[in-house]
Design an enzyme around this catalytic site. Structure first.
Site, short mmCIF file in Angstrom:
data_model
loop_
_atom_site.label_atom_id
_atom_site.label_comp_id
_atom_site.label_asym_id
_atom_site.label_seq_id
_atom_site.Cartn_x
_atom_site.Cartn_y
_atom_site.Cartn_z
N ASP A 81 0.82 -1.20 0.00
CA ASP A 81 0.00 0.00 0.00
C ASP A 81 0.86 1.25 0.00
O ASP A 81 2.09 1.17 0.09
CB ASP A 81 -0.97 -0.01 1.21
CG ASP A 81 -0.39 -0.69 2.43
OD1 ASP A 81 0.85 -0.63 2.60
OD2 ASP A 81 -1.14 -1.30 3.20
N ASP A 94 -7.80 -2.86 14.23
CA ASP A 94 -9.22 -2.98 13.87
C ASP A 94 -9.47 -4.12 12.87
O ASP A 94 -10.55 -4.21 12.29
CB ASP A 94 -9.75 -1.64 13.29
CG ASP A 94 -9.05 -1.23 11.99
OD1 ASP A 94 -8.15 -1.96 11.53
OD2 ASP A 94 -9.42 -0.17 11.44
N HIS A 101 -7.80 -4.63 10.04
CA HIS A 101 -7.53 -4.37 8.62
C HIS A 101 -6.35 -5.20 8.12
O HIS A 101 -5.45 -5.58 8.88
CB HIS A 101 -7.34 -2.87 8.32
CG HIS A 101 -6.10 -2.24 8.86
ND1 HIS A 101 -6.12 -1.11 9.65
CD2 HIS A 101 -4.79 -2.53 8.72
CE1 HIS A 101 -4.90 -0.75 9.95
NE2 HIS A 101 -4.05 -1.61 9.40
N GLU A 146 -9.94 -1.55 5.28
CA GLU A 146 -10.55 -1.31 6.59
C GLU A 146 -11.84 -2.13 6.71
O GLU A 146 -12.37 -2.61 5.71
CB GLU A 146 -10.85 0.19 6.74
CG GLU A 146 -9.60 1.08 6.76
CD GLU A 146 -8.82 1.01 8.09
OE1 GLU A 146 -8.98 0.03 8.84
OE2 GLU A 146 -8.06 1.95 8.35
C1 F6R Z 1 1.25 -1.86 6.11
C2 F6R Z 1 -0.10 -2.39 6.15
C3 F6R Z 1 -0.88 -2.43 7.41
C4 F6R Z 1 -0.07 -2.79 8.64
C5 F6R Z 1 -0.94 -2.72 9.88
C6 F6R Z 1 -0.16 -3.05 11.14
O1 F6R Z 1 1.79 -1.94 4.81
O2 F6R Z 1 -0.59 -2.80 5.14
O3 F6R Z 1 -1.94 -3.35 7.27
O4 F6R Z 1 0.47 -4.07 8.48
O5 F6R Z 1 -1.47 -1.43 9.99
O6 F6R Z 1 0.81 -2.07 11.36
P1 F6R Z 1 1.89 -2.24 12.51
O7 F6R Z 1 2.78 -3.34 12.11
O8 F6R Z 1 2.62 -0.92 12.52
O9 F6R Z 1 1.14 -2.50 13.75
#
Ligand code: F6R
Length: 261
Positions: free
Chosen positions: A68, A137, A139, A144
């Site tokens: 992303d 959450d 995702h 989301e």
């Molecule tokens: C990042 C992504 C997100 C993260 C998620 C967890 O490229 O796609 O889904 O993997 O927000 O983030 P952290 O590892 O910072 O808790």
């Protein structure tokens, strides 16, 4: 789905690095799917450590696809996911920037960014192994809650919770972009092997919902239950709300070494 409860983030890093290296050893032109955020950092550090010790595979044929990208940051911003992946992983492995792809957030190109990214992934032959984190959450990538389980790469609006979670990377919470380009859940499901990692008790509820809850757009990561080859590596805190924790532990302890992950 194989759930592997582990003792710590460093144990996750070793095992995840083993999986990624095995793919690159088997296929010099491997296609790696990369996630940003805090969770993958120990994995990336482990891969770079082995590379610097000349213990890793050759990465010169590898192509990477980021999951992303933020929309609305100035090009080259240090918190852009393109800059983050280069700084945290690919520069350290000697992978040329030309071999590292991300969704293109430039304003003029946004309407076609999703389909162009999908075409690039397809032209590369698809992703061999996709590293994934999970949002508190639920995702997956930046899909989301409420995202279609069949979604493709497109623009999404971050939830207030995700923007709050990511504020630590910025000088002020207001600087966290509201929009992102993200691979869709249908896109993620096309990778050949999905490797989800989660650490800390802030991920325990989301991990339990993803692994043991119903498959539902309300927990986008639950879509992993539909993929034939998923490995979930959890530390003790992230695994703490799993109903079948004892069973996963027993299965992994008895796993034949020839089987691999
Ligand atoms: C990042 C992504 C997100 C993260 C998620 C967890 O490229 O796609 O889904 O993997 O927000 O983030 P952290 O590892 O910072 O808790």
């Amino acid at each position: 789905m194989e759930v592997v409860p582990l003792g710590s983030a460093s144990e996750i890093a070793v095992l995840a690095a083993d999986v990624i290296e095995a793919v690159v050893r088997r296929k010099r032109a491997a296609v790696l799917g990369l996630a940003t955020g805090s969770t993958p950092l120990p994995v990336y550090q482990e891969l770079i450590r082995r590379h610097n010790a000349a213990a890793g595979p050759a990465y010169d044929g590898v192509t990477c696809f980021n999951l992303d990208e933020y929309v609305g940051l100035p090009a080259g911003h240090e918190q852009s996911y393109r800059a983050t992946i280069a700084r945290e992983l690919t520069d350290g492995l000697g992978i040329s920037p030309a071999q590292v792809n991300g969704p293109d957030p430039s304003p003029a190109e946004l309407p076609t960014a999703g389909e162009r990214y999908e075409a690039l992934i397809k032209a590369a032959g698809g992703v061999d192994v996709q590293l994934l984190g999970i949002g508190s959450d639920g995702h997956l990538a930046f899909n989301e809650p409420g995202s279609s389980l069949a979604s493709r790469t497109r623009i999404k609006t971050l939830t207030a919770q995700t923007r709050k979670d990511n504020a630590r990377f910025f000088d002020s919470p207001d600087e966290v972009p509201t929009h992102v380009l993200t691979q869709g859940l249908g896109t993620v499901l096309e990778a050949r092997h999905l490797l989800l990692i989660a650490t800390g008790d802030g991920k325990a509820a989301a991990a339990a919902a993803a692994v043991e809850g119903p498959v539902s757009a309300s927990c986008p990561a639950s879509v992993l239950q539909l993929h034939p080859h998923v490995t979930v590596l959890l530390d003790q805190a992230a695994a703490s709300r799993l109903d079948r924790l004892d069973y996963y532990t027993e299965v992994y302890a008895a796993k034949p070494t020839w089987q691999g992950l």
